[in-house]
Design an enzyme around this catalytic site. Sequence first.
Site, PDB file in Angstrom:
ATOM      1  N   CYS A  50       0.920  -1.370  -0.083  1.00 61.79           N
ATOM      2  CA  CYS A  50      -0.118  -0.023   0.127  1.00 61.79           C
ATOM      3  C   CYS A  50       0.837   1.358  -0.044  1.00 61.79           C
ATOM      4  O   CYS A  50       1.686   1.474  -1.098  1.00 61.79           O
ATOM      5  CB  CYS A  50      -0.934  -0.142   1.138  1.00 61.79           C
ATOM      6  SG  CYS A  50      -2.291   1.042   1.005  1.00 61.79           S
ATOM      7  N   GLU A  79      -2.599  -8.924   3.806  1.00 58.57           N
ATOM      8  CA  GLU A  79      -3.217  -9.112   4.755  1.00 58.57           C
ATOM      9  C   GLU A  79      -4.597  -9.267   5.505  1.00 58.57           C
ATOM     10  O   GLU A  79      -5.137  -9.845   6.215  1.00 58.57           O
ATOM     11  CB  GLU A  79      -2.299  -8.566   6.068  1.00 58.57           C
ATOM     12  CG  GLU A  79      -2.910  -7.042   6.469  1.00 58.57           C
ATOM     13  CD  GLU A  79      -2.426  -6.018   5.514  1.00 58.57           C
ATOM     14  OE1 GLU A  79      -2.519  -4.750   5.651  1.00 58.57           O
ATOM     15  OE2 GLU A  79      -1.916  -6.420   4.449  1.00 58.57           O
ATOM     16  N   HIS A 118      -3.846  -4.621   0.125  1.00 57.97           N
ATOM     17  CA  HIS A 118      -3.420  -5.370   1.222  1.00 57.97           C
ATOM     18  C   HIS A 118      -3.729  -6.951   1.444  1.00 57.97           C
ATOM     19  O   HIS A 118      -4.757  -7.350   1.571  1.00 57.97           O
ATOM     20  CB  HIS A 118      -4.545  -4.745   2.590  1.00 57.97           C
ATOM     21  CG  HIS A 118      -4.148  -3.169   2.722  1.00 57.97           C
ATOM     22  ND1 HIS A 118      -3.461  -2.939   3.848  1.00 57.97           N
ATOM     23  CD2 HIS A 118      -4.780  -2.306   2.254  1.00 57.97           C
ATOM     24  CE1 HIS A 118      -3.118  -1.721   3.768  1.00 57.97           C
ATOM     25  NE2 HIS A 118      -4.341  -1.092   2.642  1.00 57.97           N
TER      26      HIS A 118
END
Length: 203
Positions: A80, A187, A185
């Site tokens: 990001c 995650e 992202h």
Amino acid sequence: MISVVDYGVVNLGSMLNMLKKIGADAQIVSTEDEIARAKKILLPGVGAFDQGMAALTRRQLAQPLIRKAQVEKIPVLGVCLGMQMLGHSSEEGRLPGLGLLDAHTARFKFDAGSRSKVPHMGWGTIQPAKSSRLIKGVDDQSRFYFVHSYHVVCHDSADVLATTEYGYDFVSMIQRGNIFGAQFHPEKSHRFGMSLLRAFAEL
């Protein structure tokens, strides 16, 4: 061992949880000495470009990161804002980036009648521009979670690893040798993000 850089402007909890879930050895690093010992670096980030670069500079982490990427050539993954800071500059601020990539960051710009809104928020797919171990197995069913108002513009098309369509095609992943970036992202991208982080851990 993946060294996740903590420079004070990102919540590392979800990233560390995902790395733990895939069985990757990971640690938080926040000093020059810790980065100097790193074998693999993950640079996360949320928020504004100048805020991120100022935090790296204030903690004296920018030059050690550059040295690890350019001289020692260890694997580095920016996520990001972390990906955006790999370039030279951003329309979002005035401070210089890390300069590891010949690129700048631009704000999404759409025609008045466009249905695309800023920020870009939600799930999207990526279209690989070249082959890489990092996205081995990625197909048109692989979906990743995005939250951003700015995107990287590569000055060398060879650095583009993947693109995503949102109003127009933008660079969603980059790779220059040992230097990688993901605008989304991983995650927060469930099994698709797990696959990408696992590939990075195995580099």
